[in-house]
Design a protein around this motif. Sequence first.
Motif, short mmCIF file in Angstrom:
data_model
loop_
_atom_site.label_atom_id
_atom_site.label_comp_id
_atom_site.label_asym_id
_atom_site.label_seq_id
_atom_site.Cartn_x
_atom_site.Cartn_y
_atom_site.Cartn_z
N ILE A 179 0.85 -1.19 0.00
CA ILE A 179 0.00 0.00 0.00
C ILE A 179 0.88 1.24 0.00
O ILE A 179 2.08 1.18 0.31
N ASN A 180 0.28 2.38 -0.35
CA ASN A 180 1.07 3.60 -0.42
C ASN A 180 1.45 4.08 0.97
O ASN A 180 0.93 3.60 1.99
N GLN A 181 2.33 5.07 1.04
CA GLN A 181 2.89 5.53 2.30
C GLN A 181 1.84 6.16 3.19
O GLN A 181 1.84 5.97 4.41
N GLN A 182 0.91 6.91 2.58
CA GLN A 182 -0.12 7.58 3.39
C GLN A 182 -1.02 6.56 4.08
O GLN A 182 -1.31 6.70 5.28
N CYS A 183 -1.46 5.55 3.37
CA CYS A 183 -2.28 4.51 3.98
C CYS A 183 -1.49 3.72 5.02
O CYS A 183 -2.03 3.31 6.06
N PHE A 184 -0.20 3.50 4.77
CA PHE A 184 0.62 2.77 5.72
C PHE A 184 0.77 3.54 7.03
O PHE A 184 0.71 2.94 8.12
N GLU A 185 0.92 4.86 6.95
CA GLU A 185 1.02 5.66 8.17
C GLU A 185 -0.29 5.62 8.96
O GLU A 185 -0.27 5.56 10.20
N LYS A 186 -1.43 5.65 8.28
CA LYS A 186 -2.71 5.56 8.98
C LYS A 186 -2.87 4.19 9.64
O LYS A 186 -3.42 4.07 10.74
N TRP A 187 -2.38 3.16 8.96
CA TRP A 187 -2.44 1.83 9.53
C TRP A 187 -1.60 1.73 10.81
O TRP A 187 -2.04 1.16 11.82
N GLN A 188 -0.41 2.31 10.79
CA GLN A 188 0.45 2.31 11.98
C GLN A 188 -0.20 3.11 13.12
O GLN A 188 -0.11 2.72 14.28
N THR A 189 -0.82 4.22 12.76
CA THR A 189 -1.50 5.03 13.79
C THR A 189 -2.62 4.25 14.44
O THR A 189 -2.81 4.30 15.66
N TRP A 190 -3.37 3.51 13.62
CA TRP A 190 -4.48 2.72 14.17
C TRP A 190 -3.97 1.61 15.08
O TRP A 190 -4.57 1.32 16.12
N LEU A 191 -2.87 0.99 14.70
CA LEU A 191 -2.31 -0.07 15.53
C LEU A 191 -1.87 0.45 16.90
O LEU A 191 -1.99 -0.24 17.91
N LYS A 192 -1.36 1.68 16.93
CA LYS A 192 -0.89 2.24 18.20
C LYS A 192 -2.05 2.54 19.16
O LYS A 192 -1.83 2.68 20.36
N LEU A 193 -3.27 2.65 18.63
CA LEU A 193 -4.41 2.92 19.50
C LEU A 193 -4.90 1.67 20.22
O LEU A 193 -5.55 1.76 21.26
N LEU A 194 -4.60 0.51 19.68
CA LEU A 194 -5.13 -0.73 20.25
C LEU A 194 -4.71 -0.97 21.70
O LEU A 194 -5.54 -1.38 22.52
N PRO A 195 -3.46 -0.74 22.08
CA PRO A 195 -3.11 -0.98 23.49
C PRO A 195 -3.86 -0.07 24.47
O PRO A 195 -4.05 -0.46 25.63
N GLU A 196 -4.27 1.11 24.00
CA GLU A 196 -4.98 2.01 24.90
C GLU A 196 -6.37 1.48 25.26
O GLU A 196 -6.95 1.87 26.28
#
Length: 300
Positions: free
Chosen positions: A17-34
């Motif tokens: 996937i492109n870089q913009q979608c990849f950054e959103k994916w990483q951001t979403w993953l970081k929310l899961l532990p919260e």
Amino acid sequence: MLFQEIWRSGVSWDDEINQQCFEKWQTWLKLLPEIENLKIPRCYRLRTSAGQETEIQLHTFVDAGENGMAAAVYLRYAEKGKVECSLVGVRTRVAPLKYLTIPRLELQAAVIGARLAHLISEGLTISITKYVYWSDSRNALSWIRADHRRYSQFVATRVSEILDLTNVSDWKWVPTKWNVADEGTKWQSRLVLTSDIKWYKGPDFLYQREEEWPVTPDKMVEPMDELQANIHVHTETQRMAVPINNFQSLRGMVRATALAIRFLRNALSKCFTRISGGLTSEEIRNAEVFHFHAAQQDAF
């Protein structure tokens, strides 16, 4: 929303996937532990009771944006000046891949909210004294209040379902800043995941008296773009050669019409022999048919 954005980018299954979608994916993953630290009370009320003196209301907030739709339902307990609100259920939907205008999405969000509130009210064992539905879309509220048969099939079908599940008088207008369902329609990179935010407790005005709630405008501008196309048919009305209102009997009117038809035939026809003498049965029958056709043309 992220899946749809990746789909629209045209990337195939085995491609990165492109870089913009990849950054959103990483951001979403970081929310899961919260989410592990999030605690939601199982009980709807902590300080009020469900007695006969307690007024229990069900409030539904709906909203839509270009990316999705959301509906949030809250219970409001009011007892002797004490007010408690709690989240009962939420339903969210992403916007369809096929483009829809924001007003249409807002109307679809109202349908989702009506369905969710109806489902929750059937599942609750407590008695609800009042139902309120909140939307910040003036277009959607105008469609719900108006005669839905005047609008396009998209609007008419959805308004009809809303009216089957709710009452028109229960729909209210709320400013966007107070519409809690607005938070469920947007992509947010930073979220505050605590149980004391308004997403779980409801907006602040629900804790006030009803006189201090947002006031719904009496008149709203009716959207014209969803009205059905009307076809105007213009017909020319031909004046009768025989004034039928001057006759008191059907027999006299038919005989006068037969004589008028004979006169016109004799005056205008050059290829036929002139007719004279008494009226024939065929002439009388043709005069009757003439009036039958005239009556049908005038009525239908």
